[in-house]
Design a protein around this motif. Structure first.
Motif, PDB file in Angstrom:
ATOM      1  N   GLY A   1      88.720  40.697  66.347  1.00 45.09           N
ATOM      2  CA  GLY A   1      89.420  41.668  65.522  1.00 45.09           C
ATOM      3  C   GLY A   1      89.764  41.038  64.191  1.00 45.09           C
TER       4      GLY A   1
ATOM      5  N   HIS B   1      92.131  41.316  57.439  1.00 49.06           N
ATOM      6  CA  HIS B   1      91.388  42.549  57.180  1.00 49.06           C
ATOM      7  C   HIS B   1      90.124  42.192  56.425  1.00 49.06           C
ATOM      8  CE1 HIS B   1      94.689  45.163  58.454  1.00 49.06           C
ATOM      9  NE2 HIS B   1      95.520  44.347  57.820  1.00 49.06           N
TER      10      HIS B   1
ATOM     11  N   TRP C   1      87.354  46.112  62.880  1.00 48.36           N
ATOM     12  CA  TRP C   1      88.386  46.215  61.861  1.00 48.36           C
ATOM     13  C   TRP C   1      89.106  47.540  62.029  1.00 48.36           C
ATOM     14  CZ3 TRP C   1      88.564  49.658  57.558  1.00 48.36           C
ATOM     15  CH2 TRP C   1      87.468  50.507  57.441  1.00 48.36           C
ATOM     16  N   CYS C   2      90.318  47.634  61.495  1.00 49.50           N
ATOM     17  CA  CYS C   2      91.171  48.810  61.684  1.00 49.50           C
ATOM     18  C   CYS C   2      91.226  49.632  60.406  1.00 49.50           C
ATOM     19  CB  CYS C   2      92.571  48.357  62.084  1.00 49.50           C
ATOM     20  SG  CYS C   2      93.734  49.703  62.363  1.00 49.50           S
ATOM     21  N   ARG C   3      90.950  50.933  60.512  1.00 53.11           N
ATOM     22  CA  ARG C   3      90.903  51.810  59.342  1.00 53.11           C
ATOM     23  C   ARG C   3      92.271  52.083  58.719  1.00 53.11           C
ATOM     24  NH1 ARG C   3      85.907  54.924  60.216  1.00 53.11           N
ATOM     25  NH2 ARG C   3      85.466  55.085  62.457  1.00 53.11           N
TER      26      ARG C   3
ATOM     27  N   VAL D   1      87.650  50.734  64.111  1.00 51.70           N
ATOM     28  CA  VAL D   1      88.450  51.388  65.149  1.00 51.70           C
ATOM     29  C   VAL D   1      89.585  52.122  64.448  1.00 51.70           C
ATOM     30  CG1 VAL D   1      87.880  49.710  66.950  1.00 51.70           C
ATOM     31  CG2 VAL D   1      89.875  49.322  65.502  1.00 51.70           C
ATOM     32  N   ASP D   2      90.172  53.084  65.145  1.00 49.78           N
ATOM     33  CA  ASP D   2      91.111  53.987  64.483  1.00 49.78           C
ATOM     34  C   ASP D   2      92.535  53.468  64.376  1.00 49.78           C
ATOM     35  OD1 ASP D   2      89.179  55.895  63.937  1.00 49.78           O
ATOM     36  OD2 ASP D   2      89.402  56.841  65.892  1.00 49.78           O
ATOM     37  N   ASP D   3      92.914  52.494  65.196  1.00 46.16           N
ATOM     38  CA  ASP D   3      94.285  51.989  65.100  1.00 46.16           C
ATOM     39  C   ASP D   3      94.352  50.556  65.614  1.00 46.16           C
ATOM     40  OD1 ASP D   3      94.725  52.086  68.042  1.00 46.16           O
ATOM     41  OD2 ASP D   3      94.727  54.247  67.736  1.00 46.16           O
ATOM     42  N   LEU D   4      95.459  49.899  65.304  1.00 42.94           N
ATOM     43  CA  LEU D   4      95.618  48.494  65.650  1.00 42.94           C
ATOM     44  C   LEU D   4      95.656  48.286  67.159  1.00 42.94           C
ATOM     45  CD1 LEU D   4      96.072  45.594  64.639  1.00 42.94           C
ATOM     46  CD2 LEU D   4      98.533  46.055  64.696  1.00 42.94           C
TER      47      LEU D   4
ATOM     48  N   ARG E   1      94.077  49.844  69.462  1.00 40.93           N
ATOM     49  CA  ARG E   1      92.709  49.845  69.969  1.00 40.93           C
ATOM     50  C   ARG E   1      92.008  48.526  69.631  1.00 40.93           C
ATOM     51  NH1 ARG E   1      89.310  51.561  73.806  1.00 40.93           N
ATOM     52  NH2 ARG E   1      87.209  52.014  73.030  1.00 40.93           N
ATOM     53  N   LEU E   2      92.216  48.048  68.421  1.00 39.81           N
ATOM     54  CA  LEU E   2      91.589  46.794  68.002  1.00 39.81           C
ATOM     55  C   LEU E   2      92.049  45.630  68.872  1.00 39.81           C
ATOM     56  CD1 LEU E   2      90.857  45.504  64.482  1.00 39.81           C
ATOM     57  CD2 LEU E   2      92.256  44.088  65.960  1.00 39.81           C
TER      58      LEU E   2
ATOM     59  N   SER F   1     101.719  44.989  69.306  1.00 46.00           N
ATOM     60  CA  SER F   1     100.641  45.800  69.880  1.00 46.00           C
ATOM     61  C   SER F   1     100.347  45.475  71.333  1.00 46.00           C
ATOM     62  CB  SER F   1      99.359  45.593  69.061  1.00 46.00           C
ATOM     63  OG  SER F   1      98.782  44.326  69.350  1.00 46.00           O
TER      64      SER F   1
END
Length: 289
Positions: A12, A15, A36-38, A57-60, A62-63, A89
């Protein structure tokens, strides 16, 4: 860890900025899955991540749920915020802070991550962005097995991952040491050329610069120059005062020249009496008589 095991890693990346994107791309090229997180990232970041083959990926949460290793490469003043978000997280893997802050800041960050059962490796990057030129070095410090794991991730990439051999904080201390010299040196060079330009002597200054074959950072230790500098500090102090005044008269900042004087003053008591003793010069500069 075998190279095959390293290839299976999911990393992960927080950024994919200019430096982070290059590191992520190197890891992806080596066969790792790099996420990476959007969230709160710009369109430019998204384009860069796509260019380097990173997976969004859509959120931290999930990452961190999918990642074996988190690599934090961000502006150093954002590093604590990034680390805190990862801790919250629920991540329980290996966290590389590659931001090269300071030893104290890294140890504070590592303490909070360790309290959340996250293993930490201290890292710093020295050298160019991987997409710009080869030669980036990733210096690492921490527990031996954890450092070895990070080194294995970069096997086969153009990034040299190096073990400092020190405990947590050593890599950050290295970055502080190097950045203190490198960044101020470039600013000083800019001021020197601006003054030379204003005075019509830029061509001979360029000529003098072309004769320099070694960095002062090398010369002060390898060539024994530090005691020589220390022995002349009593003369250099007043000279730099005059330099600072001249810079200000030309409309340039003289503060950096002024700022060197207190350091020189620490060597005044031992003028002309160092006899090549680098250890003594370092001790006096560090306030150790």
């Amino acid at each position: 860890m075998s190279h095959a095991e390293a290839e299976a890693a999911t990393v992960g990346l927080l950024h994919p900025g200019r430096m982070g994107g290059g590191f992520g791309g190197a890891l992806a090229d080596a066969g790792h899955r790099v996420l990476w997180c959007r969230v709160d990232r710009s369109a430019a970041t998204a384009r860069r991540a796509e260019e380097f083959g990173l997976r969004a990926v859509d959120d931290l949460a999930r990452l961190t749920a999918l990642s074996d290793v988190i690599v934090s490469i961000c502006p150093p003043h954002h590093a604590p915020q990034v680390a805190a978000a990862v801790a919250e997280s629920g991540f329980r893997g290996l966290f590389l802070d590659a931001n090269g802050t300071t030893r104290a800041a890294l140890l504070e960050l590592a303490g909070k991550l360790s309290a959340a059962d996250i293993r930490v490796v201290d890292g710093c990057v020295i050298g160019p962005c991987p997409q710009d030129a080869p030669g980036a070095r990733l210096h690492l410090a921490g527990e031996g097995d954890d450092v070895a794991r990070i080194i294995s991730l970069f096997d086969g990439t153009g990034i040299r991952a190096l073990d400092t051999g020190g405990s947590l904080g050593a890599a950050s201390a290295l970055k502080t040491s190097y950045a203190t010299y490198q960044k101020v040196a470039y600013v000083l060079a800019g001021i020197a050329y601006a003054y030379a330009d204003a005075q019509g002597v830029i061509e001979p200054l360029v000529g003098e610069a072309s004769l320099i074959t070694r960095s002062p950072l090398t010369e002060v230790l390898e060539d024994g120059m530090l005691p020589s500098v220390a022995s002349r500090a009593w003369r250099w102090g007043p000279e730099l005062t005059r330099c600072a005044d001249a810079l200000r008269e030309a409309g340039l900042p003289g503060d950096l020249a002024d700022a060197a004087i207190p350091a020189l003053e620490r060597w005044f008591p031992a003028r002309d009496a160092f006899d090549g003793d680098t250890r003594r010069a370092l001790d006096l500069l560090g306030g150790r008589p």
